[in-house]
Design an enzyme around this catalytic site. Structure first.
Site, short mmCIF file in Angstrom:
data_model
loop_
_atom_site.label_atom_id
_atom_site.label_comp_id
_atom_site.label_asym_id
_atom_site.label_seq_id
_atom_site.Cartn_x
_atom_site.Cartn_y
_atom_site.Cartn_z
CE LYS A 75 -3.96 -2.41 2.38
NZ LYS A 75 -4.55 -2.33 3.30
CG ASN A 96 -7.76 0.34 0.10
OD1 ASN A 96 -8.07 2.20 -0.47
ND2 ASN A 96 -8.42 -0.14 0.43
N GLY A 136 0.16 -3.05 15.33
CA GLY A 136 0.43 -2.37 13.78
C GLY A 136 0.73 -1.42 13.34
#
Length: 274
Positions: A75, A96, A136
């Protein structure tokens, strides 16, 4: 339902990632095309990081490829392939989706965060006023969307602490009260209302939890954006503790309408030829 037929006039979209077997976007988009008689198909494309630039430039040069969905781990790199980026993609630093316009230029946009928020709201997850922990650092779009949806604060945990801090600094520049921060204690859930795993941990067989969690409060909401397996170790542990929990399917379903609008697709497109 109209039968899916592929012929020389079929318009193509691809979803690009590595791995790619876990993606559900082709299933959802192709069902829409088939139900509405649209002569279009979405196909999964496995592209390794080592060949990403050359592969994508070749795919984007094909005349009947009208757009691409980009998934992990590409991405951020895909931004460099766009001629123009939306304001959201510029803020996040990732895309995306990529779309070819009538002049042949490519526009990049990002719907991960908006899709997740829409999906969670449809599943009656509480967002406004919540304290969130996200695992993350690649999910910047998720952070922006959650803050826009009214969460009170967000704590980001990522093994790359410097990158995570840079991410948080960029996000807080848009929010004067600085609601985002970095933590090095991913398993600490004290004061956390919503836990979101945006890391890949839990995708591979034999992988455990993304952090060494101990006790989950039943009041905790848990989201794992991984699609396959449908019940990751995090989701299994959350449900054992009677938490409201979901995998990434609401995120994908929440993005579908945005994808179709971005790509200019609707039920009035040319019907499939038979």
């Amino acid at each position: 339902m109209t039968a899916l037929t592929i012929d020389g006039s079929t318009r193509q979209y691809g979803i690009v990632g590595d791995p790619i077997t876990q993606v559900k976007t082709p299933e959802l988009m192709n069902a829409f095309f088939q139900q509405n008689g649209i002569n279009t198909v979405c196909v999964p494309l496995q592209v390794a990081a080592a060949t990403f630039d050359s592969s994508l430039r070749g795919i984007m040069a094909l005349g009947n490829v009208a757009g691409l969905v980009i998934t992990v781990p590409h991405k951020v790199r895909a931004c460099a392939l766009a001629d123009t980026l939306s304001a959201q993609a510029q803020r996040v630093g990732a895309v995306n989706v990529l779309r070819r316009d009538a002049q042949g230029a490519w526009l990049g946009d990002m719907f991960d965060g908006a899709g997740l928020v829409a999906g969670l709201q449809a599943e009656v997850f509480t967002l406004r006023g919540q304290h969130v922990k996200q695992l993350g650092g690649s999910g910047a779009a998720v952070i922006f969307a959650l803050l826009a949806a009214g969460v009170a604060a967000l704590t980001l945990c990522d093994p790359n602490g410097d990158a995570a801090q840079a991410q948080v600094d960029r996000i807080n520049a848009h929010y004067p009260n600085g609601p985002a921060r970095v933590s090095t204690a991913p398993a600490d859930l004290d004061g956390i209302d919503l836990l979101i795993n945006c890391s890949p941990v839990g995708m591979q067989p034999g992988e455990g939890l993304p952090a060494p969690f101990t006790v989950f409060s039943p009041a905790l909401q848990a989201v794992d954006i991984i699609m396959h397996p449908p019940e990751t170790p995090l989701i299994a542990r959350s449900r054992q503790a009677c938490c409201r929990a979901t995998n990434g399917r609401p995120m994908i379903e929440g993005q579908l309408a945005a994808f179709l609008t971005f790509f200019g697709l609707n039920a009035k497109e040319s019907p499939c030829r038979h």
